[in-house]
Motif scaffolding. Structure first.
Motif, mmCIF file in Angstrom:
data_model
loop_
_atom_site.group_PDB
_atom_site.id
_atom_site.type_symbol
_atom_site.label_atom_id
_atom_site.label_comp_id
_atom_site.label_asym_id
_atom_site.label_seq_id
_atom_site.Cartn_x
_atom_site.Cartn_y
_atom_site.Cartn_z
ATOM 1 N N GLU A 169 0.840 -1.208 0.000
ATOM 2 C CA GLU A 169 0.000 0.000 0.000
ATOM 3 C C GLU A 169 0.869 1.250 0.000
ATOM 4 O O GLU A 169 0.572 2.239 -0.676
ATOM 5 C CB GLU A 169 -0.914 -0.004 1.228
ATOM 6 C CG GLU A 169 -1.968 -1.099 1.182
ATOM 7 C CD GLU A 169 -2.779 -1.186 2.477
ATOM 8 O OE1 GLU A 169 -4.009 -1.046 2.402
ATOM 9 O OE2 GLU A 169 -2.171 -1.396 3.554
ATOM 10 N N LYS A 170 1.964 1.186 0.754
ATOM 11 C CA LYS A 170 2.876 2.322 0.775
ATOM 12 C C LYS A 170 3.473 2.558 -0.611
ATOM 13 O O LYS A 170 3.644 3.697 -1.042
ATOM 14 C CB LYS A 170 3.976 2.076 1.815
ATOM 15 C CG LYS A 170 4.847 3.270 2.037
ATOM 16 C CD LYS A 170 5.673 3.212 3.308
ATOM 17 C CE LYS A 170 6.458 4.514 3.444
ATOM 18 N NZ LYS A 170 7.346 4.558 4.592
ATOM 19 N N VAL A 171 3.782 1.441 -1.293
ATOM 20 C CA VAL A 171 4.304 1.557 -2.663
ATOM 21 C C VAL A 171 3.268 2.227 -3.564
ATOM 22 O O VAL A 171 3.586 3.138 -4.337
ATOM 23 C CB VAL A 171 4.706 0.169 -3.212
ATOM 24 C CG1 VAL A 171 4.973 0.216 -4.716
ATOM 25 C CG2 VAL A 171 5.935 -0.363 -2.473
ATOM 26 N N LEU A 172 2.021 1.808 -3.446
ATOM 27 C CA LEU A 172 0.951 2.398 -4.263
ATOM 28 C C LEU A 172 0.805 3.890 -3.986
ATOM 29 O O LEU A 172 0.652 4.697 -4.900
ATOM 30 C CB LEU A 172 -0.383 1.698 -3.988
ATOM 31 C CG LEU A 172 -0.532 0.248 -4.467
ATOM 32 C CD1 LEU A 172 -1.821 -0.353 -3.922
ATOM 33 C CD2 LEU A 172 -0.521 0.178 -5.995
ATOM 34 N N LYS A 173 0.835 4.245 -2.709
ATOM 35 C CA LYS A 173 0.626 5.661 -2.345
ATOM 36 C C LYS A 173 1.807 6.529 -2.754
ATOM 37 O O LYS A 173 1.661 7.551 -3.422
ATOM 38 C CB LYS A 173 0.452 5.781 -0.821
ATOM 39 C CG LYS A 173 -0.897 5.321 -0.317
ATOM 40 C CD LYS A 173 -0.954 5.505 1.197
ATOM 41 C CE LYS A 173 -2.296 5.052 1.751
ATOM 42 N NZ LYS A 173 -2.341 5.197 3.222
#
Lengths: 278, 278
Positions: A169-173
């Motif tokens: 999720e951090k990668v996506l954000k």
């Protein structure tokens, strides 16, 4: 190729299939081994027979590199053949690259300047400056690993930070600070069916490249159900289940049947979503 | 090459220098451009002049791939030249690979079966099954990215989980379940000087491949101070500061001087640590 063009191709072909060219000299039909370039001969036959049913091809660099120079030549010939004969196909170099800035610049030069593919897969571990050099080319795409289809995806990608945000999720954000959905897609494995709901919370509009349908066991129905958006937003890859559907001299025709079956299933989901008309 | 042999080479050469062959056609001396293979001609000259002062070479695949087939041929010739003429040099293919199992197998085949390098750099994002295929070859090494030297290392590598374990620490811990320090090393950037104390808590015995000294600004003194263990445990890479120290016809001699300066500084730290005798 830009996002709108890709979407129009999906509507036209009634397909969001990407055929993975994981071409392995040990798996191709034996009668091809007498060809001057068996890898390219195989790819050419597969492309000619499956092109009506897909919108993208994804040669996996590892398979070509493992053969050294002849392998790389087969890769280059394959890309050139696609561009000359099927210019509406989106070409993804599946390379999982990513390095410090000056090195990523070199990889970008390799893929976009030299080989002229549309997209390259990139690993996010090294962060922004390892990704951005791939984005300086107009209409070039980075397809960033988010949630992969393999068992090892459990090792790090689900690690939660103190706020409960998982690494994928951090990668996506974070990566949305680097590029828009006009130049970035994400790899999301089909083996993680309902996870597409989570992914779409963070990336509602992005295209997702989805490996893992077929040999790896992912369900196309689930992917479409949980992952599709108004512009389809999916490129579902199938490699082994299509290209190795048969290993007799009829391999290309059998591959076409396998690709067509997937395409027909895809057409149903596109229709249900109202993306194409009956 | 096994760990003990690498350590003995370090003692013999009084050096833990790795020369990075980031050979860029745009940066090599102009008089080489008339050579049949300018990249290989440059590498050969650099190797012949710097070999007395280093224990390892690290060609960076991106630089070769960016030239397509001729680049890959130059890479292969460079590895073959090293193996034939300097068999005591440890050869690292800096490739930052990592993919699902059957693909990583292909990359492993490429690097260890075909090119016969000693080690390959691998990105950890995809976890265990993306790393393990590289370890099936005897005396093959994986050099796993832990803490890199670039700005983007801040984006994900320092992310803390609920127990306060940062991602790079999790990579160090988890990966030790996959291989011992006889087959695994870690990339730890020199720009993160005091972080070597943290790294050594988790990996006291592993060799660390340390980029970032020189052009990227890391301090060799700090790396040796905080990172060296009883078997040295360090391979410090310098690329641009050595290979592009000069771009006249005297480039190789000037590179040798640059490499020798680093080696002499390294000898001091090895002596201080009691790894070599005066």
């Amino acid at each position: 190729m830009n996002k709108q063009q890709l979407f129009e191709n999906i509507q036209k072909k009634k397909s969001f299939l990407c055929v993975g060219l994981d071409t392995d000299i040990k798996k191709i039909p034996q009668h091809l081994l007498t060809e001057e370039d068996p890898i390219f001969a195989f790819n050419k036959a597969i492309i000619d027979s499956t092109a009506p049913y897909c919108v993208a091809y994804k040669p996996n660099l590892a398979f070509y590199e493992s053969l050294g120079v002849p392998g790389l030549m087969a890769f280059e010939k394959t890309v050139a053949y696609l561009k000359a004969n099927y210019p509406d196909q989106f070409i993804i170099a599946d390379a999982k690259r990513g390095d410090i800035g000056n090195t990523s610049e070199m990889y970008a030069r390799s893929f976009f300047d030299y080989m002229k593919v549309d997209a390259v897969t990139v690993a996010p571990y090294m962060g922004e400056d390892s990704v951005k050099p791939f984005l300086i080319y107009p209409e070039s795409w980075v397809i960033l690993l988010a949630l992969t289809s393999n068992k090892g995806s459990q090792d790090f990608q689900f690690t939660e930070d103190v706020n409960g945000v998982r690494l994928f999720e951090k990668v996506l954000k974070k990566s949305q600070e680097w590029a828009s959905d006009e130049q970035m897609m994400y790899v999301v494995g089909a083996t993680q069916g309902k996870m597409f709901l989570e992914i779409r919370k963070h990336a509602p509009n992005h295209f997702l490249l989805v490996p893992g349908v077929g040999a790896q066991g992912g369900s196309l129905k689930e992917v479409a159900q949980y992952g599709m958006n108004d512009q389809c937003g999916l490129l579902v890859n199938s490699s082994r289940a299509i290209i190795y559907a048969d290993n007799t001299p009829a391999f290309a025709e059998v591959a076409a049947v396998a690709a067509r079956e997937v395409q027909e299933e895809m057409a149903i989901y596109l229709l249900e979503k109202g993306i194409i008309k009956a």
